[in-house]
Design a protein around this motif. Structure first.
Motif, short mmCIF file in Angstrom:
data_model
loop_
_atom_site.label_atom_id
_atom_site.label_comp_id
_atom_site.label_asym_id
_atom_site.label_seq_id
_atom_site.Cartn_x
_atom_site.Cartn_y
_atom_site.Cartn_z
N MET A 1 0.84 -1.18 0.00
CA MET A 1 0.00 0.00 0.00
C MET A 1 0.88 1.23 0.00
N ILE A 2 0.61 2.18 -0.90
CA ILE A 2 1.45 3.37 -1.00
C ILE A 2 0.58 4.62 -1.08
N THR A 3 1.23 5.75 -0.88
CA THR A 3 0.63 7.04 -1.16
C THR A 3 1.73 7.95 -1.68
N GLY A 4 1.41 9.21 -1.84
CA GLY A 4 2.40 10.18 -2.28
C GLY A 4 1.81 11.57 -2.30
N GLY A 5 2.68 12.56 -2.31
CA GLY A 5 2.24 13.94 -2.36
C GLY A 5 3.41 14.88 -2.17
N GLY A 6 3.12 16.15 -2.22
CA GLY A 6 4.17 17.15 -2.07
C GLY A 6 4.67 17.27 -0.64
N SER A 7 5.86 17.80 -0.49
CA SER A 7 6.40 18.08 0.84
C SER A 7 5.67 19.28 1.45
N GLY A 8 5.87 19.46 2.75
CA GLY A 8 5.27 20.60 3.43
C GLY A 8 4.07 20.26 4.27
N GLU A 29 8.34 17.92 -4.45
CA GLU A 29 8.81 19.18 -3.91
C GLU A 29 7.70 19.82 -3.09
N VAL A 30 8.00 20.94 -2.42
CA VAL A 30 7.01 21.59 -1.57
C VAL A 30 5.75 21.92 -2.37
N PHE A 31 4.63 21.37 -1.89
CA PHE A 31 3.31 21.60 -2.47
C PHE A 31 3.23 21.18 -3.94
N ALA A 32 4.07 20.25 -4.36
CA ALA A 32 4.08 19.80 -5.76
C ALA A 32 3.96 18.29 -5.80
N SER A 33 3.20 17.79 -6.75
CA SER A 33 3.03 16.35 -6.89
C SER A 33 4.35 15.66 -7.20
N PRO A 34 4.56 14.47 -6.65
CA PRO A 34 5.71 13.67 -7.08
C PRO A 34 5.55 13.33 -8.56
N PRO A 35 6.64 13.23 -9.29
CA PRO A 35 6.52 12.83 -10.70
C PRO A 35 6.04 11.39 -10.82
N ALA A 36 5.59 11.04 -12.01
CA ALA A 36 5.08 9.69 -12.25
C ALA A 36 6.12 8.64 -11.90
N ALA A 60 -4.98 17.54 -9.23
CA ALA A 60 -4.78 17.29 -10.66
C ALA A 60 -3.44 16.62 -10.94
N GLY A 61 -2.36 17.15 -10.35
CA GLY A 61 -1.04 16.60 -10.61
C GLY A 61 -0.91 15.17 -10.13
N ASP A 62 -1.43 14.90 -8.92
CA ASP A 62 -1.36 13.54 -8.39
C ASP A 62 -2.18 12.58 -9.24
N ASN A 63 -3.37 13.00 -9.65
CA ASN A 63 -4.19 12.14 -10.50
C ASN A 63 -3.46 11.78 -11.79
N MET A 64 -2.88 12.76 -12.43
CA MET A 64 -2.19 12.52 -13.69
C MET A 64 -0.98 11.61 -13.49
N ASN A 65 -0.18 11.91 -12.47
CA ASN A 65 1.06 11.15 -12.28
C ASN A 65 0.81 9.74 -11.77
#
Length: 284
Positions: A1-8, A29-36, A60-65
């Motif tokens: 099980m995983i998750t992901g998201g921006g720092s901060g 990065e801070v408030f930015a989605s991790p890349p795919a 949006a960024g997390d959904n796409m990546n």
């Protein structure tokens, strides 16, 4: 099980790695989605041959990546399914709740999903349990002072002295309204009633309640606010089964708080009661 998201948002997301919760995390990065590729690496890291559940917040960024990472993983014959948290009632109307963002309520998705996995549940079991709690979780934030973005050296929005931003987002997204600063009692009533009205309960419920600092709000003040929240819930006929008060999902050094209410059922209560040992928090 995983998750992901921006720092901060610490302790989210990496702080919830550990037995009974997450197996791997992608960090941006801070408030930015991790890349795919980061999501893909986390999927590969977590895979033990039985499939991987990706439980993440609706941005949006997390959904796409995530969707790109899932395709990459499936090309490697790794089965991946995902659930998207959308608990922020201020970020979109109820009629289009699938567009709402995921904020502090994501904690319950990770806790419940992790407990189901730890009990030997299949990938489909984990997805079903996580989706169940997502469907029954709602949150709202109030911002009192903005956070400072390290790369900018200043905030990316402004809250005037003597005012508060009701419904503010975890990245400084505009709230639903700017109001004169209220007392803890008034603030609790507005926050709790906003969530309860969105649930549209027809009878008294048993609930779990989380009050998370947005980063700079002291725990003492959270307890003052919680005391008022509990009064609102009791007056409405609801019983608090379990509380979570502290720093759960923050926004750098923003002054403010998020309130999350979970409409409990027997399954959620059982899974919230299971042990978990995340690296960045006390045991749950």
């Amino acid at each position: 099980m995983i998750t992901g998201g921006g720092s901060g948002h610490e302790p989210a997301f990496v702080g919830y790695l550990g037995d009974g919760m997450l197996d791997s995390v992608a960090i941006g990065e801070v408030f930015a989605s991790p890349p795919a590729l980061a999501f893909y690496d986390a999927i590969v890291d977590a895979d033990q041959g039985e499939g991987v559940a990706v439980l993440f917040g609706n941005y949006a960024g997390d959904n796409m990546n995530v969707k790109m990472a899932v395709q990459m993983a499936e090309d490697d014959d790794i089965e991946v399914k995902y659930v998207v948290a959308n608990d922020d009632v201020a970020s979109a109307p109820k009629a289009v709740k699938e567009q709402r963002h995921g904020i502090a309520g994501g904690f319950f998705m990770w806790k419940v999903g992790g407990a189901r996995a730890a009990k030997g549940g299949s990938l489909d079991d984990v997805i079903a349990s996580a989706q169940n709690v997502v469907n029954r979780t709602k949150s709202i934030c109030v911002g009192l002072e903005p956070c400072v973005i390290p790369a900018l050296g200043h905030s990316n929005f402004k809250i005037e002295d003597g005012t508060m931003e009701f419904g503010v987002g975890h990245h400084g997204e505009a709230g639903t309204k700017v109001e004169k600063l209220k007392s803890a009692s008034e603030m609790a009533q507005e926050m709790a009633e906003t969530i309860l009205n969105d649930f549209d309960f027809e009878e008294g419920k048993e609930v779990a309640v989380m009050l998370s600092s947005l980063g700079a709000t002291p725990v003492m003040e959270l307890y003052v606010l919680y005391d008022e929240v509990e009064k609102v819930l009791a007056k409405a006929g609801h019983k608090v089964w379990k509380t979570y008060i502290g720093n759960y999902v923050t926004s750098l050094d923003m002054n403010g708080a998020s309130l999350t209410i979970v409409d409990l059922d027997d399954e959620i209560k059982e899974l919230l009661s299971e042990p978990a040992v995340p690296i960045g928090m006390k045991n749950y």
